[in-house]
Design a protein around this motif. Structure first.
Motif, PDB file in Angstrom:
ATOM      1  N   ALA A  16      51.293 -84.495 -42.845  1.00  0.00           N
ATOM      2  CA  ALA A  16      52.316 -85.186 -42.040  1.00  0.00           C
ATOM      3  C   ALA A  16      51.958 -86.144 -40.555  1.00  0.00           C
ATOM      4  N   ALA A  17      51.037 -84.901 -39.976  1.00  0.00           N
ATOM      5  CA  ALA A  17      50.591 -85.064 -38.540  1.00  0.00           C
ATOM      6  C   ALA A  17      49.361 -86.503 -38.730  1.00  0.00           C
ATOM      7  N   ASN A  18      48.590 -86.220 -40.155  1.00  0.00           N
ATOM      8  CA  ASN A  18      48.125 -87.370 -40.324  1.00  0.00           C
ATOM      9  C   ASN A  18      46.429 -87.164 -39.879  1.00  0.00           C
ATOM     10  N   LEU A  19      46.491 -85.331 -39.474  1.00  0.00           N
ATOM     11  CA  LEU A  19      45.409 -84.895 -39.088  1.00  0.00           C
ATOM     12  C   LEU A  19      44.111 -84.457 -39.931  1.00  0.00           C
ATOM     13  N   VAL A  20      44.945 -84.306 -41.048  1.00  0.00           N
ATOM     14  CA  VAL A  20      44.175 -83.873 -42.656  1.00  0.00           C
ATOM     15  C   VAL A  20      44.558 -84.882 -43.624  1.00  0.00           C
ATOM     16  N   SER A  21      43.185 -86.476 -44.667  1.00  0.00           N
ATOM     17  CA  SER A  21      43.400 -86.667 -44.586  1.00  0.00           C
ATOM     18  C   SER A  21      44.548 -86.171 -46.437  1.00  0.00           C
ATOM     19  N   PRO A  22      45.102 -87.130 -46.936  1.00  0.00           N
ATOM     20  CA  PRO A  22      45.675 -86.815 -48.029  1.00  0.00           C
ATOM     21  C   PRO A  22      44.863 -86.682 -49.317  1.00  0.00           C
ATOM     22  N   ASP A  23      44.345 -87.639 -49.288  1.00  0.00           N
ATOM     23  CA  ASP A  23      42.779 -87.292 -50.356  1.00  0.00           C
ATOM     24  C   ASP A  23      41.854 -86.040 -50.639  1.00  0.00           C
ATOM     25  N   LEU A  24      41.873 -85.262 -49.287  1.00  0.00           N
ATOM     26  CA  LEU A  24      40.416 -83.843 -49.261  1.00  0.00           C
ATOM     27  C   LEU A  24      41.738 -83.134 -49.321  1.00  0.00           C
ATOM     28  N   MET A  25      43.109 -83.444 -50.329  1.00  0.00           N
ATOM     29  CA  MET A  25      43.910 -81.932 -50.958  1.00  0.00           C
ATOM     30  C   MET A  25      43.748 -81.480 -52.230  1.00  0.00           C
ATOM     31  N   LEU A  26      42.282 -80.565 -52.400  1.00  0.00           N
ATOM     32  CA  LEU A  26      42.143 -80.263 -54.067  1.00  0.00           C
ATOM     33  C   LEU A  26      43.139 -80.494 -54.615  1.00  0.00           C
ATOM     34  N   GLU A  27      44.953 -80.880 -54.418  1.00  0.00           N
ATOM     35  CA  GLU A  27      45.678 -81.468 -55.596  1.00  0.00           C
ATOM     36  C   GLU A  27      45.291 -82.828 -55.779  1.00  0.00           C
ATOM     37  N   LYS A  28      44.842 -83.698 -55.052  1.00  0.00           N
ATOM     38  CA  LYS A  28      44.145 -84.881 -55.260  1.00  0.00           C
ATOM     39  C   LYS A  28      43.026 -85.585 -55.502  1.00  0.00           C
ATOM     40  N   ALA A  29      42.396 -84.756 -55.160  1.00  0.00           N
ATOM     41  CA  ALA A  29      41.126 -84.977 -56.048  1.00  0.00           C
ATOM     42  C   ALA A  29      40.486 -85.052 -57.674  1.00  0.00           C
ATOM     43  N   PRO A  30      40.125 -86.824 -57.732  1.00  0.00           N
ATOM     44  CA  PRO A  30      40.228 -87.043 -59.322  1.00  0.00           C
ATOM     45  C   PRO A  30      39.311 -86.014 -60.022  1.00  0.00           C
ATOM     46  N   LYS A  31      40.274 -86.203 -61.483  1.00  0.00           N
ATOM     47  CA  LYS A  31      39.205 -85.847 -62.248  1.00  0.00           C
ATOM     48  C   LYS A  31      38.302 -85.991 -62.640  1.00  0.00           C
ATOM     49  N   ASN A  32      37.108 -85.447 -62.745  1.00  0.00           N
ATOM     50  CA  ASN A  32      35.805 -85.260 -62.854  1.00  0.00           C
ATOM     51  C   ASN A  32      34.761 -86.068 -61.140  1.00  0.00           C
ATOM     52  N   VAL A 126      17.021 -71.595 -50.424  1.00  0.00           N
ATOM     53  CA  VAL A 126      18.158 -72.743 -50.371  1.00  0.00           C
ATOM     54  C   VAL A 126      18.808 -72.099 -51.728  1.00  0.00           C
ATOM     55  N   LEU A 127      20.123 -71.996 -51.615  1.00  0.00           N
ATOM     56  CA  LEU A 127      20.924 -71.818 -53.194  1.00  0.00           C
ATOM     57  C   LEU A 127      22.043 -73.746 -52.688  1.00  0.00           C
ATOM     58  N   VAL A 128      21.469 -73.692 -54.031  1.00  0.00           N
ATOM     59  CA  VAL A 128      22.972 -74.675 -54.914  1.00  0.00           C
ATOM     60  C   VAL A 128      24.048 -74.801 -55.811  1.00  0.00           C
ATOM     61  N   TYR A 129      25.546 -74.677 -55.752  1.00  0.00           N
ATOM     62  CA  TYR A 129      26.470 -74.773 -56.225  1.00  0.00           C
ATOM     63  C   TYR A 129      26.649 -75.925 -57.217  1.00  0.00           C
ATOM     64  N   ASP A 130      26.943 -76.899 -58.485  1.00  0.00           N
ATOM     65  CA  ASP A 130      27.611 -77.693 -58.296  1.00  0.00           C
ATOM     66  C   ASP A 130      28.521 -77.603 -59.173  1.00  0.00           C
ATOM     67  N   SER A 131      29.292 -77.937 -59.063  1.00  0.00           N
ATOM     68  CA  SER A 131      31.143 -78.015 -59.767  1.00  0.00           C
ATOM     69  C   SER A 131      31.656 -79.534 -60.106  1.00  0.00           C
ATOM     70  N   VAL A 132      32.146 -79.966 -61.064  1.00  0.00           N
ATOM     71  CA  VAL A 132      33.132 -80.664 -61.583  1.00  0.00           C
ATOM     72  C   VAL A 132      34.615 -80.597 -61.651  1.00  0.00           C
ATOM     73  N   ALA A 133      35.544 -81.655 -61.504  1.00  0.00           N
ATOM     74  CA  ALA A 133      36.770 -81.407 -61.485  1.00  0.00           C
ATOM     75  C   ALA A 133      37.417 -81.209 -62.493  1.00  0.00           C
ATOM     76  N   ILE A 134      38.070 -80.053 -63.029  1.00  0.00           N
ATOM     77  CA  ILE A 134      38.800 -80.019 -64.444  1.00  0.00           C
ATOM     78  C   ILE A 134      40.055 -80.421 -64.176  1.00  0.00           C
ATOM     79  N   ILE A 135      40.765 -80.571 -63.063  1.00  0.00           N
ATOM     80  CA  ILE A 135      41.859 -80.681 -62.422  1.00  0.00           C
ATOM     81  C   ILE A 135      42.238 -81.317 -62.096  1.00  0.00           C
TER      82      ILE A 135
END
Length: 135
Positions: A16-32, A126-135
Motif C-alpha cells: 500500500a505504501a508502494n515500498l514493494v511492487s505488487p508485481d513481486l508478490m508471489l500471487e502476482k507471478a504469471p504462470k510459467n 555453485v548450485l543452481v535451482y531452476d523452477s517454473v511457476a505453476i500457480i
C-alpha cells in the motif's frame, strides 16, 4: 497475532505504501514465470577483493534484457532461523524470467558467458535451482 497474519498485515502495508511492487508478490507471478536461483561459495570468502569482484559481476547480470527481476543477496541468519537454513554460501542470485525460453536466452548471452569466464576462478562451488511457476 500469528506470524502468518503479522506477515500478511506487514506485507500489505508495504504494498500500500508502494515500498514493494505488487508485481513481486508471489500471487502476482504469471504462470510459467521462470526462476533461476544460483548459490556461490567463494574459494577465499575472507578476501575482500575477490568478494567485491564477484558481487559486482553478479550485479551486472541484471543488465541482460531477458532478466525481468534480479536479486543479489548474502546469507541472512537471525534468532528465528531454523537448523534447516543453510548459510554456508557467499552469495545468491535470484533471476526471474517471463518463461524458460528467456532463461535460455540469458544463459547464451555474451554478458553471462563473460561472467563465467572472468569469475569462475573465484568460487569453489555453485548450485543452481531452476523452477517454473505453476500457480
Amino acid at each position: 497475532m500469528s506470524n502468518r497474519r503479522s506477515f500478511i498485515k506487514n506485507t500489505s502495508g508495504l504494498v500500500a505504501a508502494n515500498l514493494v511492487s505488487p508485481d513481486l508478490m508471489l500471487e502476482k507471478a504469471p504462470k510459467n514465470t521462470f526462476s533461476h536461483h544460483v548459490f556461490f561459495w567463494l574459494k577465499n570468502p575472507d578476501n575482500k577483493t575477490e568478494y567485491a569482484q564477484l558481487l559486482e559481476a553478479l550485479k551486472a547480470l541484471k543488465k541482460i534484457e531477458a532478466v525481468k527481476y534480479a536479486h543479489v543477496g548474502a546469507p541472512s541468519i537471525n534468532d528465528f532461523d531454523k537448523q534447516v537454513t543453510d548459510a554456508s554460501y557467499s552469495f545468491s542470485v535470484l533471476l526471474l524470467f517471463e518463461n524458460k525460453k528467456d532463461e535460455e536466452t540469458y544463459l547464451l548471452h555474451p554478458l553471462h558467458k563473460k561472467f563465467g569466464t572472468e569469475n569462475n576462478h573465484l568460487w569453489s562451488k555453485v548450485l543452481v535451482y531452476d523452477s517454473v511457476a505453476i500457480i
